[in-house]
Design a protein around this motif. Structure first.
Motif, short mmCIF file in Angstrom:
data_model
loop_
_atom_site.label_atom_id
_atom_site.label_comp_id
_atom_site.label_asym_id
_atom_site.label_seq_id
_atom_site.Cartn_x
_atom_site.Cartn_y
_atom_site.Cartn_z
N PHE A 131 -3.00 12.68 1.74
CA PHE A 131 -4.37 12.19 1.55
C PHE A 131 -4.49 11.36 0.27
O PHE A 131 -5.10 10.29 0.26
CB PHE A 131 -5.34 13.36 1.53
N LYS A 132 -3.88 11.84 -0.81
CA LYS A 132 -3.96 11.11 -2.07
C LYS A 132 -3.26 9.76 -1.97
O LYS A 132 -3.81 8.73 -2.38
CB LYS A 132 -3.35 11.93 -3.20
N GLN B 239 -2.52 7.90 0.69
CA GLN B 239 -3.15 6.95 1.59
C GLN B 239 -4.48 6.45 1.05
O GLN B 239 -4.85 5.29 1.27
CB GLN B 239 -3.34 7.56 2.98
N SER B 240 -5.20 7.30 0.35
CA SER B 240 -6.45 6.85 -0.27
C SER B 240 -6.17 5.73 -1.27
O SER B 240 -6.90 4.73 -1.33
CB SER B 240 -7.16 8.02 -0.97
N CYS C 248 -4.67 2.50 0.79
CA CYS C 248 -5.65 1.80 1.62
C CYS C 248 -6.72 1.10 0.79
O CYS C 248 -7.34 0.14 1.26
CB CYS C 248 -6.29 2.77 2.60
N SER C 249 -6.97 1.59 -0.41
CA SER C 249 -8.02 1.02 -1.25
C SER C 249 -7.47 0.09 -2.32
O SER C 249 -8.22 -0.41 -3.15
CB SER C 249 -8.80 2.14 -1.93
N LEU D 104 -9.56 3.85 -5.00
CA LEU D 104 -9.90 5.26 -4.82
C LEU D 104 -8.68 6.11 -5.18
O LEU D 104 -7.68 6.11 -4.48
CB LEU D 104 -10.30 5.54 -3.36
N ILE E 245 -7.42 9.88 -5.78
CA ILE E 245 -7.73 11.29 -5.55
C ILE E 245 -6.93 12.16 -6.50
O ILE E 245 -5.71 12.02 -6.60
CB ILE E 245 -7.40 11.68 -4.09
N MET F 288 -8.12 11.78 6.32
CA MET F 288 -8.68 10.44 6.15
C MET F 288 -9.85 10.22 7.10
O MET F 288 -10.83 9.53 6.74
CB MET F 288 -7.59 9.40 6.39
N CYS G 240 -4.51 2.86 7.84
CA CYS G 240 -5.73 2.81 7.03
C CYS G 240 -6.94 2.74 7.95
O CYS G 240 -6.84 3.07 9.13
CB CYS G 240 -5.69 1.59 6.09
N TRP H 102 -13.85 -1.88 -1.00
CA TRP H 102 -12.56 -1.74 -1.67
C TRP H 102 -11.90 -3.08 -1.97
O TRP H 102 -11.12 -3.19 -2.90
CB TRP H 102 -11.63 -0.90 -0.81
#
Length: 205
Positions: A24-25, A27-28, A31-32, A36, A38, A135, A174, A185
């Protein structure tokens, strides 16, 4: 829940004993374009909330004084979890902006769910380790709707807001372009083009 604290540290934050590369961290951030970032929730220095000592790199067991056997009312479990988190003093921006709750097996009829523009998302047992589910559900927290195609509500497989996948550490994808734009973003990588900018004949974009 089936996933251990270490499992979740690996799959959500890319930490723990055997970090999962696509999490999660990661890909955040990817993708941004690092808009972003995390970080694991933690109590700030000097916070004496009773739950602070229970947090381990963003993850904790939340013990509820209620029956958690299969078939129990999931809305009652959700309510009890939120109340307990508040009672422990852990629901504030100094501790965490977003919270993921994992249900034990057999409680929720959904693989995962979240509320639009809210801070919490909920996962059914092992789905709490799915980067796709993370996500997708936190995307709802960000205000995103499902990503469909034709008459299929989740049919857009180019976006995390379509179908979710139970696999650990994949897929690495994403949201789609319109969703990225709504999140702001790529504000430094966009341009506005009006119909009047085009002339008859061939145009290059």
């Amino acid at each position: 829940p089936t996933p251990t604290i270490n499992d979740l540290q690996e799959r959500v934050f890319g930490m723990g004993v055997s970090p999962v590369a696509v999490n999660f961290k990661s890909q955040s951030a990817a993708c941004s374009e690092n808009d972003l970032i995390i970080e694991p929730g933690a109590c700030v220095s000097g916070n004496t909330a009773p739950g602070c000592a229970e947090i381990s790199d963003g993850v904790m067991n939340l013990d509820l004084d209620m029956d958690l056997s299969p078939g129990v009312d999931p809305s009652a479990v959700e309510y009890a979890a939120v109340v307990k988190l508040n009672a422990l003093g852990l629901r504030d921006a100094a501790t965490a902006d977003y919270v993921m709750f994992l249900f034990p097996p057999g409680i929720s009829p959904y693989i995962a769910y979240a509320y639009i523009n809210w801070w919490a998302s909920f996962y059914s047992d092992t789905w709490g380790g799915s980067v796709s589910a993370h996500m997708h559900e936190v995307g709802h927290n960000f205000g995103l709707a499902h990503s469909g195609e034709f008459d299929e509500e989740y049919g857009d497989q180019s976006s995390y807001m379509g179908y979710s996948y139970s696999s650990i550490g994949s897929p690495a994808m994403c949201y789609h372009g319109g969703q990225h734009r709504s999140l702001g973003w790529y504000s430094t990588h966009t341009t506005e083009i009006a119909a009047s900018d085009f002339v008859s004949g061939q145009n290059e974009l």
